[in-house]
Design an enzyme around this catalytic site. Structure first.
Site, PDB file in Angstrom:
ATOM      1  N   HIS A 155      85.024 -26.883  66.978  1.00  0.00           N
ATOM      2  CA  HIS A 155      84.317 -25.619  67.176  1.00  0.00           C
ATOM      3  C   HIS A 155      83.966 -25.390  65.831  1.00  0.00           C
ATOM      4  O   HIS A 155      84.352 -25.692  64.947  1.00  0.00           O
ATOM      5  CB  HIS A 155      85.406 -24.688  67.921  1.00  0.00           C
ATOM      6  CG  HIS A 155      85.531 -24.713  68.956  1.00  0.00           C
ATOM      7  ND1 HIS A 155      86.907 -24.991  69.625  1.00  0.00           N
ATOM      8  CD2 HIS A 155      85.137 -24.995  70.341  1.00  0.00           C
ATOM      9  CE1 HIS A 155      87.049 -25.255  70.737  1.00  0.00           C
ATOM     10  NE2 HIS A 155      85.780 -24.951  71.199  1.00  0.00           N
TER      11      HIS A 155
ATOM     12  N   CYS B 213      92.041 -19.519  67.792  1.00  0.00           N
ATOM     13  CA  CYS B 213      92.000 -19.596  69.419  1.00  0.00           C
ATOM     14  C   CYS B 213      93.290 -19.171  70.275  1.00  0.00           C
ATOM     15  O   CYS B 213      93.011 -18.998  71.486  1.00  0.00           O
ATOM     16  CB  CYS B 213      91.885 -21.134  69.630  1.00  0.00           C
ATOM     17  SG  CYS B 213      92.992 -22.321  68.786  1.00  0.00           S
TER      18      CYS B 213
HETATM   19  C1  CIR Z   1      90.680 -28.373  73.551  1.00  0.00           C
HETATM   20  O1  CIR Z   1      90.396 -29.428  73.060  1.00  0.00           O
HETATM   21  O2  CIR Z   1      90.069 -27.426  74.260  1.00  0.00           O
HETATM   22  C2  CIR Z   1      91.845 -27.667  73.130  1.00  0.00           C
HETATM   23  N1  CIR Z   1      92.928 -28.671  73.007  1.00  0.00           N
HETATM   24  C3  CIR Z   1      91.892 -27.148  71.704  1.00  0.00           C
HETATM   25  C4  CIR Z   1      91.073 -25.785  71.920  1.00  0.00           C
HETATM   26  C5  CIR Z   1      91.267 -24.955  70.424  1.00  0.00           C
HETATM   27  N2  CIR Z   1      90.330 -23.833  70.494  1.00  0.00           N
HETATM   28  C6  CIR Z   1      89.777 -23.371  69.352  1.00  0.00           C
HETATM   29  O3  CIR Z   1      89.893 -23.684  68.240  1.00  0.00           O
HETATM   30  N3  CIR Z   1      89.105 -22.177  69.791  1.00  0.00           N
END
Ligand code: CIR
Length: 263
Positions: A157, A245
């Protein structure tokens, strides 16, 4: 400020990982990290907990399923199909004074959206496509925000390596994006690539939540007049998660971004 958070699922060891060969997170230790995070954020925000969803290993990463700005919440259509089931419970937990809009096509994750003053930067990553950017424009440009797309070829991201310490100071990992494309928005503090993970911070007035173990970033924040609050993120990072997140931060008119008195 209201902060939505969601517990670490029992299935967290099955969370998506870009490097599937890397060791999975330890759920017990991840919960300890999450508890410390909620505790720290709770000094600045009123915490609202979205009910746990053990069928969704990535549910704790609430930021990805909704973008809130200017009193409007855009429910996203996550680029990771397994994460689409996370959206409904987050919708139900939103404060009821928000306008709510839901995406119906394209993909977008909140980890790709960074607000800097009157601007929304949006990463064009593997999780956010042109239709997702269009949904963001359609929702927020009428509210006076500009939307600027930034290519994110090499990270999950945008906010993995670029966040706002405060509206006039961005933290950018070296080599992640060309700072010249951001200089009209704010001062850019470029941090060494070896500490790229710690470019993801949450600025709370003069306080800043930052991953612990990154001395160059801590020093840069202190030099900028900030008070870093270091938090252990080792297990959460194993699931590609970072600080932003784990919450959706929703401003309130009476925000005072200094710690709440101990009760
Ligand atoms: C994913 O791959 O969607 C999750 N394991 C990690 C999401 C992390 N989100 C973020 O950095 N906004």
């Amino acid at each position: 400020m209201i902060a939505l958070v969601r517990p670490i699922s029992d299935t967290f060891a099955d969370a998506l990982r870009q490097d599937a060969a890397s060791p999975p997170p330890d759920v017990v230790r991840a919960r300890e990290e999450h508890a410390a995070y909620v505790d720290a954020l709770g000094r600045f925000a009123r915490i609202t907990e979205v009910p746990a969803c053990h069928a969704a290993p990535d549910a704790c990463f609430v930021e990805d399923v909704v973008v809130v700005a200017r009193g409007t919440a855009l429910l996203t259509r996550p680029g990771a199909p397994s994460r689409r089931r996370e959206v409904d419970a987050v919708r139900a937990a939103l404060p009821n004074n928000l306008e709510v809009v839901a995406m119906t096509e394209g993909i977008l994750e909140g980890g790709d959206v960074l607000q800097v003053g009157d601007h929304l930067l949006v990463g064009r990553s593997g999780r956010t496509d042109a239709a997702g950017v269009a949904a963001l424009r359609q929702t927020f440009e009428p509210l006076g925000l500009t939307v600027r797309a930034i290519p994110v070829p090499d990270a999950l991201h945008l906010k993995c390596h670029l966040t706002a310490v405060r509206p006039d100071l961005l933290l950018l990992a070296e080599g992640f994006a060309d700072p010249r494309n951001l200089e009209d928005l704010a001062e850019i503090a470029v941090i060494p690539a070896r500490e790229a993970y710690a470019a993801n911070v949450i600025g709370l007035g003069r306080h800043v939540l930052v991953a612990d173990g990154y001395p160059a970033v801590a020093e840069r924040l202190t030099r900028a007049g900030c008070d870093p609050i270091p938090l252990a993120m080792r297990e959460i990072a194993r699931a590609d998660g970072s600080l932003t997140c784990l919450s959706v931060r929703i401003p309130e008119p009476e925000d005072r971004l200094w710690p709440r008195p101990a009760t």
